[in-house]
Enzyme design. Sequence first.
Site, PDB file in Angstrom:
ATOM      1  N   ASN A   1       0.939  -1.152   0.075  1.00 10.47           N
ATOM      2  CA  ASN A   1      -0.115  -0.121  -0.122  1.00 10.47           C
ATOM      3  C   ASN A   1       0.755   1.245  -0.041  1.00 10.47           C
ATOM      4  O   ASN A   1       2.018   1.268   0.354  1.00 10.47           O
ATOM      5  CB  ASN A   1      -0.768  -0.014   1.163  1.00 10.47           C
ATOM      6  CG  ASN A   1      -0.318  -0.773   2.478  1.00 10.47           C
ATOM      7  OD1 ASN A   1       0.487  -0.041   3.259  1.00 10.47           O
ATOM      8  ND2 ASN A   1      -0.813  -2.031   2.683  1.00 10.47           N
TER       9      ASN A   1
ATOM     10  N   GLU B   1      -3.754  -1.378   6.439  1.00  8.17           N
ATOM     11  CA  GLU B   1      -2.938  -0.911   7.056  1.00  8.17           C
ATOM     12  C   GLU B   1      -2.919   0.965   6.967  1.00  8.17           C
ATOM     13  O   GLU B   1      -1.994   1.579   7.571  1.00  8.17           O
ATOM     14  CB  GLU B   1      -1.571  -0.969   6.289  1.00  8.17           C
ATOM     15  CG  GLU B   1      -1.236  -2.433   5.782  1.00  8.17           C
ATOM     16  CD  GLU B   1      -0.910  -3.395   7.393  1.00  8.17           C
ATOM     17  OE1 GLU B   1      -1.083  -2.708   8.395  1.00  8.17           O
ATOM     18  OE2 GLU B   1      -0.551  -4.491   7.165  1.00  8.17           O
TER      19      GLU B   1
ATOM     20  N   HIS C   1       4.441   0.720   1.817  1.00  6.15           N
ATOM     21  CA  HIS C   1       4.465  -0.452   2.459  1.00  6.15           C
ATOM     22  C   HIS C   1       4.530  -1.464   1.295  1.00  6.15           C
ATOM     23  O   HIS C   1       3.708  -1.746   0.669  1.00  6.15           O
ATOM     24  CB  HIS C   1       3.400  -0.725   3.302  1.00  6.15           C
ATOM     25  CG  HIS C   1       3.318  -2.094   3.988  1.00  6.15           C
ATOM     26  ND1 HIS C   1       4.606  -2.686   4.404  1.00  6.15           N
ATOM     27  CD2 HIS C   1       2.400  -3.029   3.725  1.00  6.15           C
ATOM     28  CE1 HIS C   1       4.103  -3.946   4.881  1.00  6.15           C
ATOM     29  NE2 HIS C   1       2.736  -4.275   4.508  1.00  6.15           N
TER      30      HIS C   1
END
Length: 207
Positions: A39, A86, A105
């Site tokens: 992400n 997340e 990420h």
Amino acid sequence: MSVVEVRDIYDIEDLIKQDIINVMRNLHRRNLVSALSGNVSVRVPKTNYIWITPSGLHKAELKRDDLVKMDLNGNIVEGHHKPSTEWRFHVAIYRARPDVQAVIHSHNPAVLILDSLDIKLDPSLLIEAKYYIKGIAYVPEAEPGSEELAKYVAESVSSGINVVILRKHGVVALGKNIYEAETIAETLEDLAQFQLYTTILRHLLNK
């Protein structure tokens, strides 16, 4: 706020969304994210809002309308999809680090291999790594998307580092812009591959 200022903000946000799409495709091409993993988020300059990738959509096929706008309290401001699972550690980073404008990420394979062997990365091995990596924090295993993980990450970045390695999970790269964060994530994998290969070769040559 004048009409020109409003228009300028919308123009910036369109650029942010396109940058996120471009970077997700780059990361997918380098095998640093898979179809549904990884992400990216970017802070809207001088605001408490971010744009973040959605949950459950193919990361290499995202469109601008797929992205989600949130505030730093985790409220959805704009978008038709659920934000990345997340999102908690993304907003925690921005709250802890006003200097950070982008968070990536990724699931770097070589980094995770070395981490599973309890081998710490050594940025001094590559000139590029020494230049881009300004400190690495390692956080313990925690459930993806959890408050616990967000707490670990927020605490680890408060010292000013720009890389976090999540046990059995992946990498978090912080940047002043999205392309700096991408460079850090990619450089980290280059470093890990170099360190992994040299470790294997050294072991074989010393047999």
